[in-house]
Design a protein around this motif. Sequence first.
Motif, mmCIF file in Angstrom:
data_model
loop_
_atom_site.group_PDB
_atom_site.id
_atom_site.type_symbol
_atom_site.label_atom_id
_atom_site.label_comp_id
_atom_site.label_asym_id
_atom_site.label_seq_id
_atom_site.Cartn_x
_atom_site.Cartn_y
_atom_site.Cartn_z
ATOM 1 N N HIS A 164 45.847 36.128 55.606
ATOM 2 C CA HIS A 164 46.794 36.082 54.482
ATOM 3 C C HIS A 164 47.398 34.688 54.318
ATOM 4 C CE1 HIS A 164 49.208 37.872 51.392
ATOM 5 N NE2 HIS A 164 48.773 39.067 51.703
ATOM 6 N N GLY A 165 47.438 33.915 55.395
ATOM 7 C CA GLY A 165 47.995 32.570 55.346
ATOM 8 C C GLY A 165 47.053 31.509 54.793
ATOM 9 N N ILE A 166 45.822 31.868 54.491
ATOM 10 C CA ILE A 166 44.855 30.911 53.953
ATOM 11 C C ILE A 166 45.192 30.635 52.484
ATOM 12 C CG2 ILE A 166 42.405 30.553 53.413
ATOM 13 C CD1 ILE A 166 41.758 32.443 55.757
ATOM 14 N N ASP A 167 45.120 29.359 52.094
ATOM 15 C CA ASP A 167 45.366 28.992 50.694
ATOM 16 C C ASP A 167 44.433 29.756 49.770
ATOM 17 O OD1 ASP A 167 47.330 27.208 51.397
ATOM 18 O OD2 ASP A 167 46.008 25.461 51.353
ATOM 19 N N ASN A 168 44.957 30.153 48.616
ATOM 20 C CA ASN A 168 44.222 30.860 47.555
ATOM 21 C C ASN A 168 43.912 32.325 47.883
ATOM 22 O OD1 ASN A 168 44.156 28.522 45.962
ATOM 23 N ND2 ASN A 168 42.316 27.817 47.002
ATOM 24 N N ILE A 169 44.458 32.855 48.964
ATOM 25 C CA ILE A 169 44.283 34.273 49.286
ATOM 26 C C ILE A 169 45.550 35.001 48.872
ATOM 27 C CG2 ILE A 169 44.010 35.992 51.116
ATOM 28 C CD1 ILE A 169 41.467 34.431 50.598
ATOM 29 N N ASP A 170 45.412 35.884 47.903
ATOM 30 C CA ASP A 170 46.559 36.650 47.426
ATOM 31 C C ASP A 170 46.509 38.101 47.866
ATOM 32 O OD1 ASP A 170 47.647 34.473 46.055
ATOM 33 O OD2 ASP A 170 46.424 34.889 44.288
ATOM 34 N N HIS A 171 45.311 38.589 48.174
ATOM 35 C CA HIS A 171 45.171 40.017 48.446
ATOM 36 C C HIS A 171 44.345 40.262 49.712
ATOM 37 C CE1 HIS A 171 44.956 44.271 47.448
ATOM 38 N NE2 HIS A 171 43.682 44.225 47.772
ATOM 39 N N VAL A 172 44.993 40.852 50.705
ATOM 40 C CA VAL A 172 44.335 41.303 51.926
ATOM 41 C C VAL A 172 44.777 42.747 52.117
ATOM 42 C CG1 VAL A 172 44.047 40.986 54.413
ATOM 43 C CG2 VAL A 172 44.469 39.001 52.951
ATOM 44 N N GLU A 173 43.819 43.643 52.276
ATOM 45 C CA GLU A 173 44.165 45.055 52.379
ATOM 46 C C GLU A 173 43.402 45.721 53.509
ATOM 47 O OE1 GLU A 173 44.110 49.093 49.615
ATOM 48 O OE2 GLU A 173 43.478 47.187 48.760
ATOM 49 N N GLU A 174 44.126 46.498 54.293
ATOM 50 C CA GLU A 174 43.492 47.332 55.306
ATOM 51 C C GLU A 174 43.097 48.628 54.615
ATOM 52 O OE1 GLU A 174 44.742 49.901 59.195
ATOM 53 O OE2 GLU A 174 45.846 48.049 58.815
ATOM 54 N N LEU A 175 41.809 48.908 54.573
ATOM 55 C CA LEU A 175 41.334 50.103 53.884
ATOM 56 C C LEU A 175 41.437 51.345 54.747
ATOM 57 C CD1 LEU A 175 38.204 48.680 52.074
ATOM 58 C CD2 LEU A 175 40.530 48.935 51.214
ATOM 59 N N GLY A 176 41.548 51.167 56.030
ATOM 60 C CA GLY A 176 41.691 52.323 56.898
ATOM 61 C C GLY A 176 41.254 52.020 58.303
#
Length: 95
Positions: free
Chosen positions: A23-35
């Motif tokens: 999530h801290g990487i530039d240009n990353i807005d969406h990180v989701e745990e799917l399960g």
Amino acid sequence: MSLLRFRLIGSRADVDHVIARVHGIDNIDHVEELGALEPATSDDSSSSQAAGDGAARTFVIEVEVPDEETADRVRVIAEGCAFARDAGIEFISDF
């Protein structure tokens, strides 16, 4: 935008650490745990014996990336974090 998906085999703390770093990487807005997929149980185990927070499980993570260069950075950082935490990681194209 495209999606990058990977499985992380490790503890809850491992997946939280990898997600925070990605999530801290530039240009990353969406990180989701799917399960999280629960660990397999043997025939002689009791269903009342739930895995603790430190038990290894398989987590599926999805990251929205704007381009291939960012996807490569995500792969390198996620692999490095997983390796440092002795967790497994597998990048997948479909489920």
